[in-house]
Design a protein around this motif. Sequence first.
Motif, PDB file in Angstrom:
ATOM      1  N   ALA A 102       0.857  -1.188   0.000  1.00  0.00           N
ATOM      2  CA  ALA A 102       0.000   0.000   0.000  1.00  0.00           C
ATOM      3  C   ALA A 102       0.888   1.232   0.000  1.00  0.00           C
ATOM      4  CB  ALA A 102      -0.915   0.002   1.215  1.00  0.00           C
ATOM      5  N   SER A 103       0.856   1.975  -1.093  1.00  0.00           N
ATOM      6  CA  SER A 103       1.625   3.214  -1.204  1.00  0.00           C
ATOM      7  C   SER A 103       0.846   4.321  -0.493  1.00  0.00           C
ATOM      8  CB  SER A 103       1.841   3.570  -2.678  1.00  0.00           C
ATOM      9  OG  SER A 103       2.513   4.795  -2.801  1.00  0.00           O
ATOM     10  N   LEU A 104       1.317   4.686   0.686  1.00  0.00           N
ATOM     11  CA  LEU A 104       0.589   5.631   1.528  1.00  0.00           C
ATOM     12  C   LEU A 104       0.705   7.054   0.994  1.00  0.00           C
ATOM     13  CD1 LEU A 104       1.711   4.293   5.027  1.00  0.00           C
ATOM     14  CD2 LEU A 104      -0.448   3.832   3.842  1.00  0.00           C
ATOM     15  N   PRO A 105      -0.365   7.830   1.116  1.00  0.00           N
ATOM     16  CA  PRO A 105      -0.296   9.233   0.673  1.00  0.00           C
ATOM     17  C   PRO A 105       0.587  10.045   1.596  1.00  0.00           C
ATOM     18  CG  PRO A 105      -2.402   8.782   1.736  1.00  0.00           C
ATOM     19  CD  PRO A 105      -1.708   7.465   1.611  1.00  0.00           C
ATOM     20  N   ASP A 106       1.405  10.902   1.019  1.00  0.00           N
ATOM     21  CA  ASP A 106       2.247  11.789   1.807  1.00  0.00           C
ATOM     22  C   ASP A 106       1.382  12.863   2.458  1.00  0.00           C
ATOM     23  OD1 ASP A 106       4.610  12.717   2.889  1.00  0.00           O
ATOM     24  OD2 ASP A 106       5.685  12.568   0.981  1.00  0.00           O
ATOM     25  N   ARG A 107       1.943  13.563   3.425  1.00  0.00           N
ATOM     26  CA  ARG A 107       1.174  14.618   4.099  1.00  0.00           C
ATOM     27  C   ARG A 107       0.914  15.759   3.137  1.00  0.00           C
ATOM     28  NH1 ARG A 107       2.259  18.803   8.375  1.00  0.00           N
ATOM     29  NH2 ARG A 107       4.487  18.333   8.250  1.00  0.00           N
ATOM     30  N   ALA A 108      -0.349  16.114   3.006  1.00  0.00           N
ATOM     31  CA  ALA A 108      -0.750  17.165   2.082  1.00  0.00           C
ATOM     32  C   ALA A 108      -0.529  18.533   2.701  1.00  0.00           C
ATOM     33  CB  ALA A 108      -2.219  17.005   1.696  1.00  0.00           C
ATOM     34  N   ARG A 109      -0.424  19.545   1.826  1.00  0.00           N
ATOM     35  CA  ARG A 109      -0.301  20.911   2.315  1.00  0.00           C
ATOM     36  C   ARG A 109      -1.559  21.297   3.076  1.00  0.00           C
ATOM     37  NH1 ARG A 109       0.374  26.253  -1.449  1.00  0.00           N
ATOM     38  NH2 ARG A 109      -1.885  26.352  -1.244  1.00  0.00           N
ATOM     39  N   GLY A 110      -1.366  21.913   4.233  1.00  0.00           N
ATOM     40  CA  GLY A 110      -2.503  22.303   5.047  1.00  0.00           C
ATOM     41  C   GLY A 110      -2.976  21.216   5.999  1.00  0.00           C
ATOM     42  N   MET A 111      -2.380  20.016   5.932  1.00  0.00           N
ATOM     43  CA  MET A 111      -2.758  18.913   6.814  1.00  0.00           C
ATOM     44  C   MET A 111      -1.772  18.851   7.975  1.00  0.00           C
ATOM     45  SD  MET A 111      -2.919  14.791   5.972  1.00  0.00           S
ATOM     46  CE  MET A 111      -4.545  14.774   5.221  1.00  0.00           C
ATOM     47  N   SER A 112      -2.276  18.783   9.184  1.00  0.00           N
ATOM     48  CA  SER A 112      -1.406  18.683  10.356  1.00  0.00           C
ATOM     49  C   SER A 112      -0.817  17.287  10.443  1.00  0.00           C
ATOM     50  CB  SER A 112      -2.190  18.999  11.631  1.00  0.00           C
ATOM     51  OG  SER A 112      -3.123  17.967  11.911  1.00  0.00           O
ATOM     52  N   GLN A 113       0.263  17.161  11.224  1.00  0.00           N
ATOM     53  CA  GLN A 113       0.869  15.847  11.413  1.00  0.00           C
ATOM     54  C   GLN A 113      -0.101  14.899  12.105  1.00  0.00           C
ATOM     55  OE1 GLN A 113       4.097  14.906  10.221  1.00  0.00           O
ATOM     56  NE2 GLN A 113       3.062  12.964  10.610  1.00  0.00           N
ATOM     57  N   ILE A 114      -0.895  15.437  13.026  1.00  0.00           N
ATOM     58  CA  ILE A 114      -1.891  14.607  13.726  1.00  0.00           C
ATOM     59  C   ILE A 114      -2.923  14.069  12.740  1.00  0.00           C
ATOM     60  CG2 ILE A 114      -3.759  14.652  15.423  1.00  0.00           C
ATOM     61  CD1 ILE A 114      -2.119  16.661  17.025  1.00  0.00           C
ATOM     62  N   GLU A 115      -3.400  14.924  11.841  1.00  0.00           N
ATOM     63  CA  GLU A 115      -4.375  14.490  10.834  1.00  0.00           C
ATOM     64  C   GLU A 115      -3.774  13.427   9.920  1.00  0.00           C
ATOM     65  OE1 GLU A 115      -7.279  18.142   9.674  1.00  0.00           O
ATOM     66  OE2 GLU A 115      -5.158  18.490   9.271  1.00  0.00           O
ATOM     67  N   HIS A 116      -2.512  13.620   9.530  1.00  0.00           N
ATOM     68  CA  HIS A 116      -1.865  12.654   8.646  1.00  0.00           C
ATOM     69  C   HIS A 116      -1.683  11.316   9.349  1.00  0.00           C
ATOM     70  CE1 HIS A 116       1.706  11.090   6.237  1.00  0.00           C
ATOM     71  NE2 HIS A 116       0.707  11.158   5.376  1.00  0.00           N
ATOM     72  N   ASP A 117      -1.256  11.335  10.600  1.00  0.00           N
ATOM     73  CA  ASP A 117      -1.092  10.089  11.348  1.00  0.00           C
ATOM     74  C   ASP A 117      -2.425   9.354  11.449  1.00  0.00           C
ATOM     75  OD1 ASP A 117       1.561  10.670  11.689  1.00  0.00           O
ATOM     76  OD2 ASP A 117       1.415  11.206  13.818  1.00  0.00           O
ATOM     77  N   ARG A 118      -3.502  10.114  11.670  1.00  0.00           N
ATOM     78  CA  ARG A 118      -4.830   9.491  11.770  1.00  0.00           C
ATOM     79  C   ARG A 118      -5.209   8.838  10.435  1.00  0.00           C
ATOM     80  NH1 ARG A 118      -7.708  13.756  12.650  1.00  0.00           N
ATOM     81  NH2 ARG A 118      -7.311  13.764  14.895  1.00  0.00           N
ATOM     82  N   GLN A 119      -4.912   9.525   9.325  1.00  0.00           N
ATOM     83  CA  GLN A 119      -5.207   8.975   8.003  1.00  0.00           C
ATOM     84  C   GLN A 119      -4.431   7.683   7.772  1.00  0.00           C
ATOM     85  OE1 GLN A 119      -3.518  10.849   4.319  1.00  0.00           O
ATOM     86  NE2 GLN A 119      -5.663  11.274   3.836  1.00  0.00           N
ATOM     87  N   ILE A 120      -3.161   7.681   8.134  1.00  0.00           N
ATOM     88  CA  ILE A 120      -2.328   6.492   7.963  1.00  0.00           C
ATOM     89  C   ILE A 120      -2.862   5.330   8.806  1.00  0.00           C
ATOM     90  CG2 ILE A 120      -0.023   5.511   8.324  1.00  0.00           C
ATOM     91  CD1 ILE A 120      -0.280   7.466   5.952  1.00  0.00           C
ATOM     92  N   LYS A 121      -3.253   5.613  10.039  1.00  0.00           N
ATOM     93  CA  LYS A 121      -3.778   4.561  10.916  1.00  0.00           C
ATOM     94  C   LYS A 121      -5.048   3.954  10.333  1.00  0.00           C
ATOM     95  CE  LYS A 121      -1.905   6.604  15.167  1.00  0.00           C
ATOM     96  NZ  LYS A 121      -2.245   7.267  16.460  1.00  0.00           N
ATOM     97  N   GLU A 122      -5.917   4.786   9.758  1.00  0.00           N
ATOM     98  CA  GLU A 122      -7.151   4.286   9.152  1.00  0.00           C
ATOM     99  C   GLU A 122      -6.850   3.341   7.996  1.00  0.00           C
ATOM    100  OE1 GLU A 122      -9.328   7.748   8.071  1.00  0.00           O
ATOM    101  OE2 GLU A 122     -10.020   8.187  10.106  1.00  0.00           O
ATOM    102  N   ILE A 123      -5.856   3.692   7.179  1.00  0.00           N
ATOM    103  CA  ILE A 123      -5.483   2.840   6.048  1.00  0.00           C
ATOM    104  C   ILE A 123      -4.897   1.521   6.540  1.00  0.00           C
ATOM    105  CG2 ILE A 123      -3.906   2.630   4.088  1.00  0.00           C
ATOM    106  CD1 ILE A 123      -4.229   5.652   3.673  1.00  0.00           C
TER     107      ILE A 123
END
Length: 568
Positions: A80-101
């Motif tokens: 699974a090629s995980l999406p990188d952190r997008a502009r405007g996305m906090s590190q907390i939001e990105h970690d949550r997205q990764i955990k969901e995947i």
Amino acid sequence: MHKSIIELLDGSARTAGIIQFEEPTRSTVKFADIWSRSARLAARLKDLVGSSKSVCGILAADESAIGTLLACWLAGLDFASLPDRARGMSQIEHDRQIKEIINLLGCSVMFVRSPDEAINITDISQITYHDVYESTSESHPLASGGELGRLIQFTSGSTSLPKGVAIGMDQIGFNVRSMAEAFGFNSSDTSASWLPLSHDMGLIGTVMLPIASMSKDLGGMERMWLLSPEGFIKDPLHWLKVDSGKSSSFTMVPNFALDLMTRKLAMASNLDLTPFRHMIISAETVKSSSLARFAQACAKFGFDELAYQPAYGMAEVTLGASTVGSDEMWSSLCVNRSAFSDGKVIITDSSIASQPRHLDKSSEYLIENEEIVCLGKPFPGFTIEIDSKKEDQIGNVLIKSGSIAEEMFGQEMRLNNNGFLKTDDLGFIKDGELYFAGRSDDWIVVAGSNLDARAIEQMASSHEAVRAGNCVAVIDEQGTYALVAEPSDELASSISGRQSSSSGYVLDQIASELTRLIGPLSGISPSRIIFVERGKLPKTPSGKLQRRKVSLGLDRLEAKIREYWVRN
């Protein structure tokens, strides 16, 4: 006969093809050596992963990440090629997205680019690409044959949450071979790219395609360069300098990259862009103004517009679906904007290459007409149709090919009875060529009227005070629409030293001008215009504005500079 990507890469490993990496340190490696090492690592990965079928990671443009990815496929693992952190996305939001995947796919191992990238999550092993890749040696046995893994890549999430699509090795092979046949590579071609590998255009288009094209039956390309996305954002001209110095002839870029480079080209010198034969423009709406201005700025460096190949594709079909042919000049059509908003195509003008109609037209012309760039004919083995079945009417784009995803996560497989994938994209076909009219989500309904958000954004971007490509039109809670924009360099510099009351007056004047500019476009003015600090509009890792995220958080926008309410 179509081959899997593994078979194509195995053919490339029998050549002297070379990959030059810029990260983490400059290195030049034979692909044959990466392939051999990946085969040895594959045997070890089965023990490392255990009974799990899936692993994941954010890919990097370096040898260890690419080698580990190939090893996973050879070991029968879904990567699974995980999406990188997008502009405007906090590190907390990105970690949550990764955990969901991770939870969705049941991944047992996450590969990271550095120890600092590890996230706080239990029940999953985290290891760097470098450590696992360097753990192999010549003494390790080669992986035996067996079931191959898949690539799980995620859509950009420009209008919704990212969705996963599972692509098999046969599907990747089909798409790569189709593109290679269309582009017609030869042994003198070379490739250079800075695109992030978390994006399908980066991984499939600028890694798998060039490597596969090292094989003799796909052209025999001998060399490719991989640069870092961070390096491009820091210095957009660095990529062109590399292309110039290495005589690169093939690359893929999104439209916004052309705008970034055009603004910097006035400072450039000693570039040689004559070798370019294929510059594929895709991943977002291709704008004729961007093509024309970049070509004009690069003409003194020998750039030939014949290299432009506007293209269309999506993760759900692996990558490419259509393109303007090699050695064909790009073109566009102007359509009546009013009819277009009603789903009808009335052509008012046509354009070939450096003569986009709106560069020298008044705002009245822009209000009445919209220019759309041709995205060419389907790749070999592809069929593209419009569900309206009428040439003079907009409809959903339908695609049929051997590279459609095997499985989708977070969405349904939208295949009709004839095996066509129904996309969320709108378009029309003229003379067998595709014209993109936006995503269905790009159209917003206000007071019963269909408004093209892209057209509003493009018109607003034409104002000198708006940072081009950095404004977004979204529905607000009152059922009308708001325009959110970042200031241009000149405006940002102008207001930085002013008192708040003075800068507010300036911004209100500009907002009033924007209202008069975009109001006649649809007959409906925005309810408000909001200016935010530069770099604060949320974007996907591939640079697409996240309209949905802006709409949901309209009253909670970060770094808001000024909000101007329009009096109707």
